[in-house]
Structure formats: structure tokens, C-alpha cells
Write an enzyme that holds these catalytic residues in place. Structure first.
Site, mmCIF file in Angstrom:
data_model
loop_
_atom_site.group_PDB
_atom_site.id
_atom_site.type_symbol
_atom_site.label_atom_id
_atom_site.label_comp_id
_atom_site.label_asym_id
_atom_site.label_seq_id
_atom_site.Cartn_x
_atom_site.Cartn_y
_atom_site.Cartn_z
ATOM 1 N N ASN A 12 7.111 -4.217 4.757
ATOM 2 C CA ASN A 12 6.799 -5.243 3.751
ATOM 3 C C ASN A 12 7.232 -4.713 2.390
ATOM 4 O O ASN A 12 6.565 -3.852 1.820
ATOM 5 C CB ASN A 12 5.298 -5.543 3.771
ATOM 6 C CG ASN A 12 4.905 -6.493 2.657
ATOM 7 O OD1 ASN A 12 5.737 -7.231 2.131
ATOM 8 N ND2 ASN A 12 3.630 -6.474 2.281
ATOM 9 N N LYS A 14 7.196 -6.184 -0.391
ATOM 10 C CA LYS A 14 6.457 -6.781 -1.519
ATOM 11 C C LYS A 14 7.473 -7.280 -2.554
ATOM 12 O O LYS A 14 8.537 -7.750 -2.186
ATOM 13 C CB LYS A 14 5.450 -5.788 -2.103
ATOM 14 C CG LYS A 14 4.626 -5.101 -1.017
ATOM 15 C CD LYS A 14 3.459 -4.354 -1.552
ATOM 16 C CE LYS A 14 2.822 -3.541 -0.443
ATOM 17 N NZ LYS A 14 1.406 -3.360 -0.590
ATOM 18 N N HIS A 98 -1.390 -12.131 3.576
ATOM 19 C CA HIS A 98 -1.457 -10.751 3.095
ATOM 20 C C HIS A 98 -2.584 -10.641 2.058
ATOM 21 O O HIS A 98 -2.804 -11.562 1.269
ATOM 22 C CB HIS A 98 -0.115 -10.339 2.474
ATOM 23 C CG HIS A 98 -0.048 -8.867 2.213
ATOM 24 N ND1 HIS A 98 -0.630 -8.286 1.123
ATOM 25 C CD2 HIS A 98 0.511 -7.854 2.926
ATOM 26 C CE1 HIS A 98 -0.426 -6.971 1.168
ATOM 27 N NE2 HIS A 98 0.268 -6.688 2.257
ATOM 28 N N GLU A 100 -2.810 -9.154 -0.651
ATOM 29 C CA GLU A 100 -2.412 -9.319 -2.056
ATOM 30 C C GLU A 100 -2.294 -10.800 -2.412
ATOM 31 O O GLU A 100 -2.611 -11.205 -3.531
ATOM 32 C CB GLU A 100 -1.095 -8.567 -2.319
ATOM 33 C CG GLU A 100 -1.339 -7.059 -2.364
ATOM 34 C CD GLU A 100 -0.147 -6.213 -2.004
ATOM 35 O OE1 GLU A 100 0.983 -6.734 -1.926
ATOM 36 O OE2 GLU A 100 -0.344 -5.000 -1.774
ATOM 37 N N GLU A 170 -5.155 -4.999 8.419
ATOM 38 C CA GLU A 170 -4.878 -4.253 7.196
ATOM 39 C C GLU A 170 -6.152 -4.133 6.362
ATOM 40 O O GLU A 170 -6.455 -5.037 5.555
ATOM 41 C CB GLU A 170 -3.804 -4.965 6.373
ATOM 42 C CG GLU A 170 -2.476 -5.096 7.081
ATOM 43 C CD GLU A 170 -1.315 -5.115 6.090
ATOM 44 O OE1 GLU A 170 -0.415 -4.291 6.237
ATOM 45 O OE2 GLU A 170 -1.339 -5.949 5.163
ATOM 46 N N GLY A 176 -1.863 0.490 -0.051
ATOM 47 C CA GLY A 176 -1.313 1.029 -1.292
ATOM 48 C C GLY A 176 -2.172 2.098 -1.942
ATOM 49 O O GLY A 176 -1.955 2.462 -3.089
ATOM 50 N N SER A 215 -1.156 2.225 4.165
ATOM 51 C CA SER A 215 -0.761 3.604 3.855
ATOM 52 C C SER A 215 -0.162 4.349 5.050
ATOM 53 O O SER A 215 -0.340 5.570 5.181
ATOM 54 C CB SER A 215 -1.943 4.386 3.261
ATOM 55 O OG SER A 215 -2.336 3.803 2.028
ATOM 56 N N GLY A 236 4.003 -0.924 3.970
ATOM 57 C CA GLY A 236 4.362 -1.344 2.618
ATOM 58 C C GLY A 236 5.209 -0.292 1.925
ATOM 59 O O GLY A 236 6.419 -0.199 2.135
HETATM 60 C C1 PEP Z 1 1.231 -3.724 3.098
HETATM 61 O O1 PEP Z 1 1.687 -4.107 2.030
HETATM 62 O O2 PEP Z 1 1.118 -4.531 4.029
HETATM 63 C C2 PEP Z 1 0.850 -2.322 3.247
HETATM 64 C C3 PEP Z 1 0.308 -1.929 4.371
HETATM 65 O O3 PEP Z 1 1.102 -1.499 2.169
HETATM 66 P P1 PEP Z 1 1.051 0.115 2.153
HETATM 67 O O4 PEP Z 1 1.729 0.602 3.408
HETATM 68 O O5 PEP Z 1 1.777 0.514 0.922
HETATM 69 O O6 PEP Z 1 -0.392 0.509 2.144
#
Ligand code: PEP
Length: 253
Positions: A12, A14, A98, A100, A170, A176, A215, A236
Site C-alpha cells: 500500500n 498510500k 483502510h 487512514e 490491521e 506506521g 509495520s 505500507g
Molecule cells: C498500511 O498502510 O496498510 C500499513 C500496514 O502500513 P505500515 O506497513 O507502514 O504500518
């Protein structure tokens, strides 16, 4: 013996990467991925980069996904993009719900109830994101939150199509932040999500792919991905480097 679910690793991006950066990224990803990767591989890219990503992925197995879509096929929804518009670009899938978008763009479980079937009806593979906040986990509310999100978003999906949805667990506190869930936490939550799907259809529960996101990095992927119910990862930050995404794909082998 049920067939083993094929792992899926989706990056992803973003709000990252211009069209030019997308072309360079895809060249590098194609170079570093093995001819027969041990997982499906996808990139979830900004709307403006979809056409470039689709073009670059042509002739490969790399899936290209959008990061959101509107539930209606067309209409007076300024700034929105519909499933038929994504299909016209030969996009394969779409991230829905998501955290966000839930946090910053008022995404609701009610809208997702229409978005998930709209994506499926158009031939797009939805990646439905669910997950609890830190307060909910600390308050013992994780299962209640997941039950609500999964049941509401899948309510209008007929049982025979439930297995076509990809679900990404998630936890919001892991996105993040560098605070990855433990393998045991990921396994427990994902087994719970699979059981929720099983309440609707046993066959779908065996088939549905449930990914972990939060992460994931090359150095922590293998442990999480080795859990029996974890069918891959939504990545992400680490996915912004094609070498790191490829390393996470390799961890599925
Ligand atoms: C995401 O944006 O779906 C995500 C899991 O981000 P990150 O891997 O940066 O935590």
C-alpha cells in the site's frame, strides 16, 4: 484436505509516487521478483498512477489495486472514483476501509456495506481492512470491534462470494508506528475473523484470505507469515522500496 490458500502480499503506497516514480518502481520490482514467487503480489497505488502501474504490470502476475472507490457506479459525487472507472483501467482490486480513510475521510462501515459488493460485482478484488485501536485493545474490545466491522462490511455479500474478498487485519496501533503485532496476536485476531466468515459459510472461511498489516518489514515478516491463519501481508511503509516488498514476498516461501 482443503487446498492451501495462496499467500498474498500487497504493498500500500498510500499517497506516494508520481507517474514517473511508478514506472521506475515497477521496473525494479519486476527485476527483483522471482519468475515464480511464493505469493500473489500486488501494489495499491494512487489513482493518478494506476494507468502507469497497469501498463508496467502487463504480462506479469503483479496485481494493481486502487486505494479506495465510491459505492455508486456514477453520479454527483465530486472527487470520487467508481468501480467501472477502475475496471476500465484494467485495475485488479481495491483497498476498502483502510484505517487512514476511516480516520481522516469519514469512511464508515455503512458505506463499506455497499462498497464491498459493488467491487465484487464489477470484478474487482476487494481488500477489506479492519482492526481495533489501541484503546479498544487495552479495553478488551478487540473482538467486539472486529465482529462489528466484519459483519457490517460483509452483510450484503452473498455466501458464495465471501471467499472472493481479501480481508486485511490491521490493528490501528501497528500501522506506521513500527510496533508490529506479535505473531500470536496476529494469529488470534485472524483466526477470529476467519471464524466470523465461517458463521456465514464454512466453505468461504476455508477459502478467504486474511492478511496481516501493520509495520511489516523484511526482518519481521517470516514469523508472522508462518502463522497458520495468516495468509499474507498488507505492507505500507516497507512497500515503498521494491526490494523490501520482494523480500517480504520471499518470506512467504
Ligand atoms: C498500511 O498502510 O496498510 C500499513 C500496514 O502500513 P505500515 O506497513 O507502514 O504500518
Amino acid at each position: 484436505m482443503p487446498e492451501r490458500r495462496r499467500p498474498y502480499v500487497a504493498g500500500n503506497w498510500k499517497m506516494h509516487k508520481t507517474v514517473a516514480e511508478t514506472a521506475a518502481y515497477m521496473d525494479e520490482l519486476k527485476r527483483v521478483l522471482p519468475a515464480d514467487p511464493p505469493a500473489d503480489v500486488g501494489v495499491c497505488v494512487p489513482f493518478t498512477a494506476l494507468a502507469a502501474a497497469v501498463e508496467a504490470a502487463r504480462g506479469t502476475a503483479i496485481k494493481v489495486c486502487a486505494q479506495n472507490m465510491h459505492q455508486q457506479a456514477q453520479g454527483a459525487y465530486t472527487g470520487e472514483i467508481s468501480a467501472p472507472m477502475l475496471v476500465e483501467l484494467a485495475v485488479n482490486g481495491v483497498v476498502l476501509g483502510h484505517s487512514e480513510r476511516r480516520q481522516y475521510n469519514c469512511e464508515t462501515d455503512r458505506a463499506l456495506q455497499d462498497k464491498v459488493p459493488a467491487a465484487l460485482a464489477a470484478g474487482l478484488e476487494p481488500i477489506l481492512c479492519v482492526g481495533e485501536t489501541e484503546e479498544e485493545r487495552d479495553g478488551g474490545e478487540t473482538e467486539r470491534r472486529l465482529r462489528h466491522q466484519v459483519q457490517e462490511a460483509l452483510e450484503k455479500v452473498p455466501p458464495e462470494q465471501l471467499g472472493d474478498v481479501v480481508i486485511a487485519y490491521e490493528p490501528v496501533w501497528a500501522i506506521g508506528t513500527g510496533r508490529v503485532a506479535t505473531a500470536a496476536q496476529a494469529q488470534e485476531a485472524i483466526a477470529f475473523i476467519r471464524a466470523l466468515v465461517g458463521d456465514r459459510s464454512k466453505e468461504a472461511a476455508e477459502r478467504v484470505r486474511v492478511l496481516y498489516g501493520g509495520s511489516v518489514k523484511p526482518d519481521n515478516a517470516a514469523e508472522i507469515l508462518s502463522q497458520p491463519d495468516v495468509d499474507g501481508a498488507l505492507v505500507g511503509g516497507a512497500s515503498l522500496d521494491p526490494n523490501d516488498l520482494a523480500a517480504i514476498v520471499a518470506a512467504c516461501g
